[in-house]
Design an enzyme around this catalytic site. Sequence first.
Site, mmCIF file in Angstrom:
data_model
loop_
_atom_site.group_PDB
_atom_site.id
_atom_site.type_symbol
_atom_site.label_atom_id
_atom_site.label_comp_id
_atom_site.label_asym_id
_atom_site.label_seq_id
_atom_site.Cartn_x
_atom_site.Cartn_y
_atom_site.Cartn_z
ATOM 1 N N LYS A 39 0.829 -1.207 0.000
ATOM 2 C CA LYS A 39 0.000 0.000 0.000
ATOM 3 C C LYS A 39 0.868 1.265 0.000
ATOM 4 O O LYS A 39 2.078 1.192 0.226
ATOM 5 C CB LYS A 39 -0.920 -0.028 1.216
ATOM 6 C CG LYS A 39 -1.889 -1.205 1.208
ATOM 7 C CD LYS A 39 -2.715 -1.210 2.483
ATOM 8 C CE LYS A 39 -3.659 -2.387 2.543
ATOM 9 N NZ LYS A 39 -4.471 -2.375 3.778
ATOM 10 N N THR A 98 -4.758 -8.138 10.513
ATOM 11 C CA THR A 98 -5.117 -6.851 9.915
ATOM 12 C C THR A 98 -4.752 -5.691 10.835
ATOM 13 O O THR A 98 -4.263 -4.659 10.379
ATOM 14 C CB THR A 98 -6.628 -6.820 9.591
ATOM 15 O OG1 THR A 98 -6.918 -7.899 8.698
ATOM 16 C CG2 THR A 98 -7.033 -5.514 8.943
ATOM 17 N N ARG A 129 3.261 -7.165 9.155
ATOM 18 C CA ARG A 129 2.585 -6.128 9.945
ATOM 19 C C ARG A 129 3.105 -6.075 11.378
ATOM 20 O O ARG A 129 3.201 -4.996 11.959
ATOM 21 C CB ARG A 129 1.079 -6.349 9.917
ATOM 22 C CG ARG A 129 0.473 -6.041 8.556
ATOM 23 C CD ARG A 129 -1.013 -6.290 8.546
ATOM 24 N NE ARG A 129 -1.612 -5.950 7.268
ATOM 25 C CZ ARG A 129 -2.678 -6.550 6.772
ATOM 26 N NH1 ARG A 129 -3.273 -7.529 7.446
ATOM 27 N NH2 ARG A 129 -3.170 -6.179 5.609
ATOM 28 N N ASN A 149 -1.500 -0.201 7.434
ATOM 29 C CA ASN A 149 -0.995 -1.547 7.735
ATOM 30 C C ASN A 149 -0.156 -2.158 6.613
ATOM 31 O O ASN A 149 0.039 -3.352 6.546
ATOM 32 C CB ASN A 149 -2.115 -2.476 8.184
ATOM 33 C CG ASN A 149 -3.146 -2.757 7.127
ATOM 34 O OD1 ASN A 149 -2.997 -2.360 5.974
ATOM 35 N ND2 ASN A 149 -4.212 -3.436 7.509
ATOM 36 N N HIS A 203 -1.582 -5.645 1.509
ATOM 37 C CA HIS A 203 -2.837 -6.385 1.306
ATOM 38 C C HIS A 203 -2.486 -7.734 0.697
ATOM 39 O O HIS A 203 -1.589 -7.827 -0.149
ATOM 40 C CB HIS A 203 -3.761 -5.631 0.343
ATOM 41 C CG HIS A 203 -4.877 -6.495 -0.161
ATOM 42 N ND1 HIS A 203 -6.041 -6.676 0.535
ATOM 43 C CD2 HIS A 203 -4.980 -7.258 -1.279
ATOM 44 C CE1 HIS A 203 -6.820 -7.516 -0.131
ATOM 45 N NE2 HIS A 203 -6.197 -7.876 -1.244
#
Length: 152
Positions: free
Chosen positions: A11, A93, A104, A114, A117
């Site tokens: 991300k 998550t 993470r 975070n 994906h």
Amino acid sequence: MAAERSFIAIKPDGVQRGLVGEILGRFERKGFKLVGLKQLTPSRELAEQHYGVHKERPFFGGLVDFITSGPVVAMVWEGDGVITSARKMIGATKPLEAEPGTIRGDLAINIGRNVIHGSDAPETAEFEIGLWFNPSELSDWTPSDQTWRVEG
């Protein structure tokens, strides 16, 4: 039988923080094969399609705004059990609930930032790969060390 594939995206926060090499390296060291890779700033339409399952959730707008705020590194990884294994490598998550040693758990703090994906099921992977990649953008190749990666 074709090997399983998973869609993985770093991300905008992961790209901005310079974590692309670290994350790519983890998947390579695990033994998965990279068959698709590109960097792009997603359109709003692409982001809304990708996160369509969350359309009625209160965080949907902010999620779309965030994922379109900068470059994303979109990838397709291939290998036995890649979907389940990638989810374990990525971690929970909510980063503060993610185990140390996961992406993470090691590299993120906040659920809104975070870092990564990963597809959660074969059907999701197929949808996401088709959404982010044209078939011509995926490479069917055999690593020279394939016999050292997997049996058979």
